[in-house]
Design an enzyme around this catalytic site. Structure first.
Site, mmCIF file in Angstrom:
data_model
loop_
_atom_site.group_PDB
_atom_site.id
_atom_site.type_symbol
_atom_site.label_atom_id
_atom_site.label_comp_id
_atom_site.label_asym_id
_atom_site.label_seq_id
_atom_site.Cartn_x
_atom_site.Cartn_y
_atom_site.Cartn_z
ATOM 1 N N SER A 1 -0.985 27.365 -4.769
ATOM 2 C CA SER A 1 -0.647 28.770 -5.020
ATOM 3 C C SER A 1 -1.205 29.276 -6.349
ATOM 4 C CB SER A 1 0.871 28.964 -5.016
ATOM 5 O OG SER A 1 1.412 28.504 -3.810
ATOM 6 N N HIS B 1 13.364 11.541 3.891
ATOM 7 C CA HIS B 1 12.771 12.809 4.268
ATOM 8 C C HIS B 1 12.599 13.764 3.090
ATOM 9 C CE1 HIS B 1 10.859 15.659 6.714
ATOM 10 N NE2 HIS B 1 11.551 16.556 6.050
ATOM 11 N N HIS C 1 15.110 12.711 12.333
ATOM 12 C CA HIS C 1 13.893 12.789 13.141
ATOM 13 C C HIS C 1 13.013 11.551 12.948
ATOM 14 C CE1 HIS C 1 11.849 15.353 9.745
ATOM 15 N NE2 HIS C 1 11.728 14.075 9.497
ATOM 16 N N HIS C 2 13.373 10.724 11.973
ATOM 17 C CA HIS C 2 12.663 9.448 11.822
ATOM 18 C C HIS C 2 13.286 8.372 12.691
ATOM 19 C CE1 HIS C 2 10.237 10.824 8.386
ATOM 20 N NE2 HIS C 2 11.288 11.560 8.102
ATOM 21 N N THR D 1 7.300 26.941 6.191
ATOM 22 C CA THR D 1 5.976 26.359 5.965
ATOM 23 C C THR D 1 4.903 27.328 6.469
ATOM 24 O OG1 THR D 1 6.980 24.208 6.331
ATOM 25 C CG2 THR D 1 4.585 24.273 6.247
ATOM 26 N N ARG E 1 1.429 0.618 15.215
ATOM 27 C CA ARG E 1 1.091 0.511 13.786
ATOM 28 C C ARG E 1 1.619 -0.813 13.242
ATOM 29 N NH1 ARG E 1 5.599 4.340 10.823
ATOM 30 N NH2 ARG E 1 4.580 3.596 8.931
ATOM 31 N N TYR F 1 9.024 15.647 0.920
ATOM 32 C CA TYR F 1 8.863 16.978 0.331
ATOM 33 C C TYR F 1 8.665 16.909 -1.167
ATOM 34 C CZ TYR F 1 9.302 18.913 4.809
ATOM 35 O OH TYR F 1 9.028 19.205 6.106
ATOM 36 N N TRP G 1 7.066 0.180 3.715
ATOM 37 C CA TRP G 1 7.681 0.810 2.545
ATOM 38 C C TRP G 1 9.120 1.222 2.840
ATOM 39 C CZ3 TRP G 1 9.373 5.876 1.167
ATOM 40 C CH2 TRP G 1 9.330 6.813 2.197
ATOM 41 N N SER H 1 12.759 6.247 -13.637
ATOM 42 C CA SER H 1 11.655 6.983 -14.252
ATOM 43 C C SER H 1 11.550 8.391 -13.683
ATOM 44 C CB SER H 1 10.345 6.222 -14.024
ATOM 45 O OG SER H 1 9.247 7.051 -14.267
ATOM 46 N N SER H 2 11.617 8.512 -12.352
ATOM 47 C CA SER H 2 11.408 9.861 -11.814
ATOM 48 C C SER H 2 12.621 10.751 -12.046
ATOM 49 C CB SER H 2 10.977 9.837 -10.347
ATOM 50 O OG SER H 2 11.725 8.928 -9.626
ATOM 51 N N ASP I 1 6.132 22.102 -26.264
ATOM 52 C CA ASP I 1 6.150 20.753 -25.694
ATOM 53 C C ASP I 1 7.240 20.692 -24.635
ATOM 54 O OD1 ASP I 1 6.132 17.860 -25.337
ATOM 55 O OD2 ASP I 1 5.189 17.749 -27.317
ATOM 56 N N LYS J 1 4.226 29.987 4.027
ATOM 57 C CA LYS J 1 3.332 29.591 2.939
ATOM 58 C C LYS J 1 1.873 29.644 3.376
ATOM 59 C CE LYS J 1 4.667 27.456 -0.423
ATOM 60 N NZ LYS J 1 5.442 28.386 -1.241
ATOM 61 N N HIS K 1 0.843 -1.202 0.000
ATOM 62 C CA HIS K 1 0.000 0.000 0.000
ATOM 63 C C HIS K 1 0.878 1.252 0.000
ATOM 64 C CE1 HIS K 1 -2.937 3.018 1.300
ATOM 65 N NE2 HIS K 1 -2.149 3.287 2.336
ATOM 66 N N GLU L 1 12.122 12.896 0.231
ATOM 67 C CA GLU L 1 11.038 12.268 -0.527
ATOM 68 C C GLU L 1 9.666 12.787 -0.085
ATOM 69 O OE1 GLU L 1 10.706 10.376 -3.104
ATOM 70 O OE2 GLU L 1 8.605 9.807 -2.869
HETATM 71 C C1 HEM Z 1 -8.522 5.503 1.661
HETATM 72 C C2 HEM Z 1 -7.387 6.038 1.967
HETATM 73 C C3 HEM Z 1 -6.335 5.358 2.815
HETATM 74 C C4 HEM Z 1 -6.457 4.475 3.842
HETATM 75 C C5 HEM Z 1 -7.721 3.902 4.439
HETATM 76 C C6 HEM Z 1 -5.130 4.152 4.290
HETATM 77 C C7 HEM Z 1 -4.835 3.283 5.314
HETATM 78 C C8 HEM Z 1 -3.567 2.918 5.701
HETATM 79 C C9 HEM Z 1 -3.249 1.985 6.726
HETATM 80 C C10 HEM Z 1 -4.265 1.250 7.582
HETATM 81 C C11 HEM Z 1 -1.904 1.887 6.807
HETATM 82 C C12 HEM Z 1 -1.097 0.986 7.709
HETATM 83 C C13 HEM Z 1 -0.601 1.768 8.841
HETATM 84 C C14 HEM Z 1 0.386 1.024 9.642
HETATM 85 O O1 HEM Z 1 -0.027 0.119 10.392
HETATM 86 O O2 HEM Z 1 1.569 1.364 9.508
HETATM 87 C C15 HEM Z 1 -1.357 2.778 5.858
HETATM 88 C C16 HEM Z 1 -0.012 2.993 5.656
HETATM 89 C C17 HEM Z 1 0.511 3.903 4.753
HETATM 90 N N1 HEM Z 1 -0.208 4.708 3.888
HETATM 91 FE FE1 HEM Z 1 -2.226 4.760 3.705
HETATM 92 N N2 HEM Z 1 -4.242 4.839 3.531
HETATM 93 C C18 HEM Z 1 -4.942 5.584 2.622
HETATM 94 C C19 HEM Z 1 -4.421 6.414 1.653
HETATM 95 C C20 HEM Z 1 -3.073 6.681 1.482
HETATM 96 C C21 HEM Z 1 -2.529 7.593 0.503
HETATM 97 C C22 HEM Z 1 -3.328 8.398 -0.548
HETATM 98 C C23 HEM Z 1 -1.225 7.607 0.670
HETATM 99 C C24 HEM Z 1 -0.350 8.486 -0.196
HETATM 100 C C25 HEM Z 1 0.899 8.612 -0.207
HETATM 101 C C26 HEM Z 1 -0.880 6.686 1.755
HETATM 102 C C27 HEM Z 1 0.377 6.410 2.237
HETATM 103 C C28 HEM Z 1 0.684 5.467 3.187
HETATM 104 C C29 HEM Z 1 2.026 5.113 3.608
HETATM 105 C C30 HEM Z 1 3.319 5.731 3.092
HETATM 106 C C31 HEM Z 1 1.916 4.130 4.576
HETATM 107 C C32 HEM Z 1 3.051 3.469 5.332
HETATM 108 C C33 HEM Z 1 3.252 2.102 4.827
HETATM 109 C C34 HEM Z 1 4.283 1.455 5.666
HETATM 110 O O3 HEM Z 1 4.096 1.432 6.898
HETATM 111 O O4 HEM Z 1 5.257 0.978 5.101
HETATM 112 N N3 HEM Z 1 -2.038 6.136 2.215
HETATM 113 N N4 HEM Z 1 -2.395 3.394 5.177
HETATM 114 CU CU LIG Z 2 11.094 13.473 7.814
#
Ligand code: HEM
Ligand SMILES: [Cu+2]
Length: 536
Positions: free
Chosen positions: A267, A252, A301-302, A327, A449, A256, A141, A168-169, A105, A330, A76, A254
């Site tokens: 803006s 970090h 800080h992480h 911030t 978590r 930003y 992640w 790609s990025s 273009d 802004k 996810h 990332e």
């Molecule tokens: C319907 C919307 C969303 C729901 C319900 C949702 C739910 C969750 C849940 C339950 C977790 C696991 C948390 C944990 O136990 O660590 C999670 C992790 C995460 N979510 Fe979402 N999320 C949503 C949208 C998004 C979006 C749009 C992003 C955009 C970047 C995002 C980024 C992340 C990231 C980076 C993690 C951490 C994964 C990790 O722990 O490795 N989520 N999310």
């Molecule tokens: Cu950070």
């Protein structure tokens, strides 16, 4: 019709489907590909989130096995970051930057095709790990060793996928820099550019600086796993905490990368619907540059709880808090732009205001976590999850949706249904808070978590959060409907200057914009700049 115009005309109308969508070098078509791809990925990553929230609906194990739960959180996160937020910003950049700087273009159109087409392969590879022996990598992640090394060999495929996403990025960013620095219409100085271009110019440098760091870190891990090195393996004299330093030196900046282009979009929108030029344009540019710089010196800080020396803890606490200053500049300037403006609340403005509110909530919880002693309580709890979803969903995703609603009439030449778009907005804005706000309470009460089961004490707020999750997820189906209706079915034509007070070059083009945006460089009129005349 001149011969060039004829050639363009020809090109526009006699391209087969395959040629147009697979071999494209056109910034608009590639922008559409990026946006469509990230839209698809939003539903893939979203379905993982729904499964996670389904399991967390009640204490106990109901739906899925714990290991699969961990695969889902990892995938996810990776899909949302690399598959949704980043590609949709690149899609917006592709569509809008040439139109905002008066160019025909992107500077490197063939590279552009390559940058996009790497992505689908990367994600097929990443998602295929679910079906491999041992399942997908399941260490989040962040892919921390040694945990990530204890899964199956699918780990190697994830790393290859990460390399592809990084390539790609980086290529996309090189293209954006080349375009902005070389293709601006004569007289469009850097400090006359719209904020969206500025935010992407600075973001591109962040991408180029840090994606190789991530690539290096995961490659070292690949060597540890398959070639007998011991970079991060304590048993062989390596240091797993070193991985965290390298990872967050990427990680970090990332975050930003995922928010600066959002600042650019907001803006653009706030001045339009406030009918006033952006307050403090130059300060806004410098604030983004300042945030980008500071993002390189705060990575630990992480890792407050890994056992850093006290001096390091203090340094990272204060440097992190320093980011609140630009911030704040802004937020202040957006609010001041609205102050005494003639506001109207068309759909893009609603999303932009929600962005400001939700991003500020996420920012405040961020300052709370920057306090070293307090972070020992928050670390690895749902408070973190609440924080980063406020900035990533209420921030990045809301800004992307705001941008889509702002520019969609320009792209398609038609207006979308205001009613359904407003319904989409209100339903999202309410449900996102039902979804993520209670997670602050869960976190402060100590719910960890990345676990599939929890103490019954956390049951109530988890149920609320899950209901908010399904609600938010279902609401996004309205978005699909609005976009499809606008592209293929809407009968309402859009004017060139879709919004009354929209300034900037993109609004001087017809809607829909021609295939090659500006074949003749436009003449720059200082009084008609996106952010008003800053020469006096
Ligand atoms: C319907 C919307 C969303 C729901 C319900 C949702 C739910 C969750 C849940 C339950 C977790 C696991 C948390 C944990 O136990 O660590 C999670 C992790 C995460 N979510 Fe979402 N999320 C949503 C949208 C998004 C979006 C749009 C992003 C955009 C970047 C995002 C980024 C992340 C990231 C980076 C993690 C951490 C994964 C990790 O722990 O490795 N989520 N999310
Ligand atoms: Cu950070």
């Amino acid at each position: 019709m001149s011969s060039t115009a004829q050639a363009i005309h020809h090109e526009e109308h006699h391209q087969g489907f395959f040629e147009r969508w697979f071999m494209s070098t056109n910034h608009k078509d590639i922008g559409t590909l990026y946006l469509s791809f990230s839209f698809l990925m939003l539903f893939v990553g979203g379905s993982f989130a729904m499964l996670i929230r389904g399991e967390l609906f009640e204490p106990g194990l109901q739906l899925i096995q714990p290991y699969f739960f961990n695969e889902l959180t990892a995938m996810h996160g990776l899909v949302m970051i690399f598959g949704v937020i980043m590609p949709s910003f690149v899609g917006l950049a592709n569509w809008m930057i040439p139109m905002q700087i008066g160019a025909p273009d992107m500077a490197l159109p063939r590279l552009n095709n390559l940058s996009f087409w790497i992505l689908p392969f990367a994600f097929v590879l990443l998602l295929s790990t679910f079906f491999m022996p041992g399942g997908a990598p399941a260490a989040g992640w962040t892919m921390y060793p040694p945990l990530v090394l204890q899964g199956g060999d699918s780990f190697a495929f994830m790393i290859f996928a990460i390399h592809l996403m990084g390539i790609s990025s980086i290529l996309g960013s090189i293209n954006i820099i080349a375009t902005i620095l070389n293709l601006r219409a004569p007289g469009l100085d850097l400090l006359k550019m719209p904020m969206f271009c500025w935010s992407w110019l600075i973001t591109s440098f962040l991408v180029i600086a840090v994606m190789p760091v991530l690539a290096g870190a995961v490659t070292m891990m690949l060597f540890d796993r398959f070639f007998g090195t011991n970079f991060f393996n304590a048993a062989g004299g390596g240091d797993p905490v070193m991985y965290q330093h390298v990872f967050w030196f990427f990680g970090h900046p990332e975050v930003y990368i995922m928010i600066l282009p959002a600042f650019g979009i907001i803006s653009e929108i706030v001045p339009t619907f406030s009918r006033k030029p952006l307050f403090g344009y130059k300060a806004m540019v410098y604030a983004i540059a300042c945030i980008a710089f500071l993002s390189f010196i705060v990575w630990s800080h992480h890792m407050f709880t890994v056992g850093l020396p006290l001096g390091a803890e203090v340094f990272f606490m204060f440097s992190t808090m320093l980011i609140a200053v630009p911030t704040g500049v802004k937020i202040f300037n957006w609010v001041t732009t609205m102050w005494r403006g003639s506001l109207s609340f068309e759909v893009p403005m609603l999303w932009a205001i929600a962005f400001i509110v939700l991003f500020s909530i996420g920012g405040f919880s961020g300052v709370m976590m920057a306090l070293v002693p307090a972070d020992f309580q928050y670390n690895q709890t749902y408070f973190i999850v609440a924080h980063f979803h406020y900035v990533l969903v209420g921030g990045a995703l809301f800004a992307i949706i705001a941008g889509v609603y702002y520019w969609l009439p320009k792209w398609t030449g038609r207006m979308y249904s205001e009613f359904w778009a407003k319904l989409h907005f209100w339903s999202s804005a309410i449900s996102v808070n039902v979804l993520f706000f209670p997670q602050h309470f869960l976190g402060l009460a100590g719910m960890p978590r990345r676990i599939p089961d929890y103490n019954v004490a956390f049951a109530d707020w988890n149920m609320v959060s899950s209901i908010g999750g399904f609600w938010f997820g279902a609401t996004q189906l309205i978005f699909v409907g609005v976009v499809i209706h606008c592209i293929w079915f809407s009968k309402q034509k859009a004017a060139p200057r879709v919004w009354e007070h929209a300034y900037g070059l993109e609004w001087t083009l017809p809607s829909p914009a021609p295939h090659h945006s500006f074949t003749v460089p436009p003449v720059i009129d200082d009084t008609k700049l996106a952010h008003g005349d800053i020469s006096h």
